[in-house]
Design a protein around this motif. Structure first.
Motif, PDB file in Angstrom:
ATOM      1  N   HIS A  69       0.414   6.733 -17.880  1.00  0.00           N
ATOM      2  CA  HIS A  69      -0.479   7.229 -16.606  1.00  0.00           C
ATOM      3  C   HIS A  69       0.610   7.769 -15.739  1.00  0.00           C
ATOM      4  N   VAL A  70       0.416   8.711 -15.063  1.00  0.00           N
ATOM      5  CA  VAL A  70       1.109   8.998 -13.912  1.00  0.00           C
ATOM      6  C   VAL A  70       0.226   9.108 -12.635  1.00  0.00           C
ATOM      7  N   ILE A  71       0.903   8.891 -11.502  1.00  0.00           N
ATOM      8  CA  ILE A  71       0.033   9.102 -10.122  1.00  0.00           C
ATOM      9  C   ILE A  71       1.073   9.874  -9.298  1.00  0.00           C
ATOM     10  N   GLU A  72       0.342  10.958  -8.720  1.00  0.00           N
ATOM     11  CA  GLU A  72       1.155  12.002  -8.166  1.00  0.00           C
ATOM     12  C   GLU A  72       0.243  12.720  -7.005  1.00  0.00           C
ATOM     13  N   ILE A  73       0.924  12.551  -5.783  1.00  0.00           N
ATOM     14  CA  ILE A  73      -0.011  13.184  -4.612  1.00  0.00           C
ATOM     15  C   ILE A  73       0.338  14.541  -4.333  1.00  0.00           C
ATOM     16  N   LEU A  98       0.176   4.239  -2.683  1.00  0.00           N
ATOM     17  CA  LEU A  98       0.024   3.136  -1.614  1.00  0.00           C
ATOM     18  C   LEU A  98      -1.333   2.909  -1.131  1.00  0.00           C
ATOM     19  N   LYS A  99      -2.300   3.689  -1.266  1.00  0.00           N
ATOM     20  CA  LYS A  99      -3.656   3.755  -0.852  1.00  0.00           C
ATOM     21  C   LYS A  99      -4.676   3.395  -1.945  1.00  0.00           C
ATOM     22  N   TYR A 100      -4.331   3.611  -3.238  1.00  0.00           N
ATOM     23  CA  TYR A 100      -5.300   3.900  -4.387  1.00  0.00           C
ATOM     24  C   TYR A 100      -5.436   2.361  -4.890  1.00  0.00           C
ATOM     25  N   ASP A 101      -6.710   2.133  -5.186  1.00  0.00           N
ATOM     26  CA  ASP A 101      -7.124   0.801  -5.931  1.00  0.00           C
ATOM     27  C   ASP A 101      -6.991   1.081  -7.524  1.00  0.00           C
ATOM     28  N   LEU A 102      -5.890   0.618  -8.044  1.00  0.00           N
ATOM     29  CA  LEU A 102      -5.321   0.736  -9.206  1.00  0.00           C
ATOM     30  C   LEU A 102      -6.311  -0.084 -10.318  1.00  0.00           C
ATOM     31  N   SER A 103      -7.104  -1.100  -9.874  1.00  0.00           N
ATOM     32  CA  SER A 103      -8.160  -1.634 -10.595  1.00  0.00           C
ATOM     33  C   SER A 103      -8.931  -0.485 -11.212  1.00  0.00           C
ATOM     34  N   GLN A 104      -9.239   0.651 -10.420  1.00  0.00           N
ATOM     35  CA  GLN A 104     -10.052   1.529 -11.209  1.00  0.00           C
ATOM     36  C   GLN A 104      -9.505   2.146 -12.510  1.00  0.00           C
ATOM     37  N   VAL A 105      -8.168   2.036 -12.467  1.00  0.00           N
ATOM     38  CA  VAL A 105      -7.571   2.734 -13.729  1.00  0.00           C
ATOM     39  C   VAL A 105      -7.319   1.408 -14.928  1.00  0.00           C
ATOM     40  N   ASN A 116      10.955   7.681 -10.322  1.00  0.00           N
ATOM     41  CA  ASN A 116      12.036   8.085  -9.266  1.00  0.00           C
ATOM     42  C   ASN A 116      11.240   8.184  -7.958  1.00  0.00           C
ATOM     43  N   PHE A 117      11.470   7.077  -7.256  1.00  0.00           N
ATOM     44  CA  PHE A 117      10.798   6.972  -6.028  1.00  0.00           C
ATOM     45  C   PHE A 117      11.011   7.492  -4.620  1.00  0.00           C
ATOM     46  N   PRO A 118      10.296   8.113  -4.289  1.00  0.00           N
ATOM     47  CA  PRO A 118      10.518   8.863  -2.953  1.00  0.00           C
ATOM     48  C   PRO A 118      11.403   7.836  -1.934  1.00  0.00           C
ATOM     49  N   TYR A 119      12.212   8.319  -1.397  1.00  0.00           N
ATOM     50  CA  TYR A 119      13.180   7.052  -0.524  1.00  0.00           C
ATOM     51  C   TYR A 119      12.193   6.706   0.591  1.00  0.00           C
ATOM     52  N   ASN A 120      11.511   7.648   1.269  1.00  0.00           N
ATOM     53  CA  ASN A 120      10.733   7.130   2.376  1.00  0.00           C
ATOM     54  C   ASN A 120       9.917   6.225   2.348  1.00  0.00           C
ATOM     55  N   ILE A 121       9.252   5.964   0.860  1.00  0.00           N
ATOM     56  CA  ILE A 121       8.329   5.004   0.854  1.00  0.00           C
ATOM     57  C   ILE A 121       8.650   4.192  -0.153  1.00  0.00           C
ATOM     58  N   SER A 122       9.947   3.905  -0.637  1.00  0.00           N
ATOM     59  CA  SER A 122      10.346   3.083  -1.730  1.00  0.00           C
ATOM     60  C   SER A 122      10.316   1.662  -1.533  1.00  0.00           C
ATOM     61  N   PHE A 127       6.415  -3.602  -1.833  1.00  0.00           N
ATOM     62  CA  PHE A 127       5.664  -4.432  -1.298  1.00  0.00           C
ATOM     63  C   PHE A 127       4.370  -4.540  -2.002  1.00  0.00           C
ATOM     64  N   LYS A 128       3.678  -3.142  -2.381  1.00  0.00           N
ATOM     65  CA  LYS A 128       2.716  -3.108  -3.148  1.00  0.00           C
ATOM     66  C   LYS A 128       2.786  -3.770  -4.563  1.00  0.00           C
ATOM     67  N   VAL A 129       4.020  -3.706  -5.206  1.00  0.00           N
ATOM     68  CA  VAL A 129       4.098  -4.407  -6.399  1.00  0.00           C
ATOM     69  C   VAL A 129       3.883  -5.737  -6.234  1.00  0.00           C
ATOM     70  N   LEU A 130       4.498  -6.254  -5.198  1.00  0.00           N
ATOM     71  CA  LEU A 130       4.378  -7.844  -5.063  1.00  0.00           C
ATOM     72  C   LEU A 130       2.939  -8.264  -4.950  1.00  0.00           C
ATOM     73  N   GLU A 131       2.148  -7.286  -4.290  1.00  0.00           N
ATOM     74  CA  GLU A 131       0.597  -7.771  -3.996  1.00  0.00           C
ATOM     75  C   GLU A 131       0.036  -7.624  -5.389  1.00  0.00           C
ATOM     76  N   LEU A 132       0.497  -6.457  -6.312  1.00  0.00           N
ATOM     77  CA  LEU A 132      -0.275  -6.636  -7.576  1.00  0.00           C
ATOM     78  C   LEU A 132       0.751  -7.472  -8.664  1.00  0.00           C
ATOM     79  N   ARG A 133       1.490  -8.439  -8.409  1.00  0.00           N
ATOM     80  CA  ARG A 133       2.483  -8.985  -9.336  1.00  0.00           C
ATOM     81  C   ARG A 133       1.628  -9.706 -10.600  1.00  0.00           C
ATOM     82  N   ASP A 134       0.422 -10.285 -10.234  1.00  0.00           N
ATOM     83  CA  ASP A 134      -0.237 -10.820 -11.463  1.00  0.00           C
ATOM     84  C   ASP A 134      -0.589  -9.801 -12.484  1.00  0.00           C
TER      85      ASP A 134
END
Length: 273
Positions: A69-73, A98-105, A116-122, A127-134
């Protein structure tokens, strides 16, 4: 005769890197393949790529035995991917990670994250990965080199900080390799670095996790002070604050010692639960 304007959905030269999105498109095929190979693809059967751009990394992910899956703004990138990566149909999510509820996917399934993460939000991505760590047993990708190094740094270093402690409490962090600016279009002004996070087998903490996060952040927000001073707003009893650990500065403590500190404070602190 007026020249017909190229369609970004068909012509990669018309997919422009946007500065406000922090885009630097990877153009080196060898580096892309090397990043795709950083994941083990074990223990999960789905992978989410953040910010695929024109799919240089995506094509190598699609060769793996996994559901990509890919997520792109960026709407131009989305149009290009939809027209050129037909295997991704239905799995291109035009959303803000950063805003999308990935449980929908993914529901409650396990999946890896790569990109290849944008530097300005890396940092925010981590931090979001830590929230989703389970749900995220593996994570790898490209950062600004100094950020990747900081995440993997150990105590005692000047660059060791909040992300270092929080990530290493739940994941094994490994700095893999450095990437020069020349492999991007447009080239960034700094080197990039690829890291990998592998979730620990036992990643639940033996302390109040919200309090742990709070103590780590409070400590490093005044990193030049001892913890006795930086944590004074917790209104801890004087006899506890005389414990030797409170005489340390935050960068001197490993994540295990921050867990021990949290355990000492827990009986006295008001929880954020």
């Amino acid at each position: 005769m007026k020249k017909k304007k190229s369609d970004p959905a068909q012509d990669p030269s018309q997919v422009r890197a946007k500065k406000h999105l922090g885009q630097h498109f990877l153009k080196d095929e060898n580096v892309a393949k090397k990043i795709a190979d950083t994941l083990s693809y074990q223990g999960y059967d789905k992978v989410l790529e953040i910010g695929p751009g024109m799919g240089v990394l995506t094509k190598y992910l699609l060769e793996k035995d996994t559901e990509v899956h890919v997520i792109e703004i960026d709407t131009e990138s989305v149009a290009y991917l939809e027209n050129n990566y037909l295997h991704l149909r239905g799995r291109i999510h035009e959303k803000d990670f950063l805003k999308y509820d990935l449980s929908q996917v993914f529901g409650d399934e396990q999946y890896a994250i790569i990109g290849n993460f944008p530097y300005n939000i890396s940092s925010q991505i981590v931090f979001k990965v830590l929230e989703l760590r389970d749900q995220i047993p593996e994570f790898s990708g490209m950062f600004q080199k100094e950020v990747a190094k900081r995440i993997c740094e150990k105590e005692g270093s000047k660059t060791y900080g909040i992300l270092s402690v929080l990530v290493q409490a739940f994941y094994e962090a490994e700095y893999l390799f450095t990437v020069p600016p020349s492999v991007f279009n447009p080239p960034p002004k700094v080197d990039s670095g690829v890291l990998k996070l592998t979730r620990k087998e036992n990643y639940s903490l033996p302390c109040d996790e919200k309090l742990f996060f709070r103590i780590v952040k409070m400590g490093f927000n005044q990193r030049r002070k001892t913890l006795r001073n930086s944590l004074k707003n917790l209104n801890l009893p004087d006899n506890l604050r005389e414990d030797a650990i409170f005489g340390s500065r935050p960068e001197q403590l490993s994540f295990q010692q921050f867990i021990e500190l949290t355990q000492k404070i827990e009986p006295y602190a008001v929880s954020d639960k």
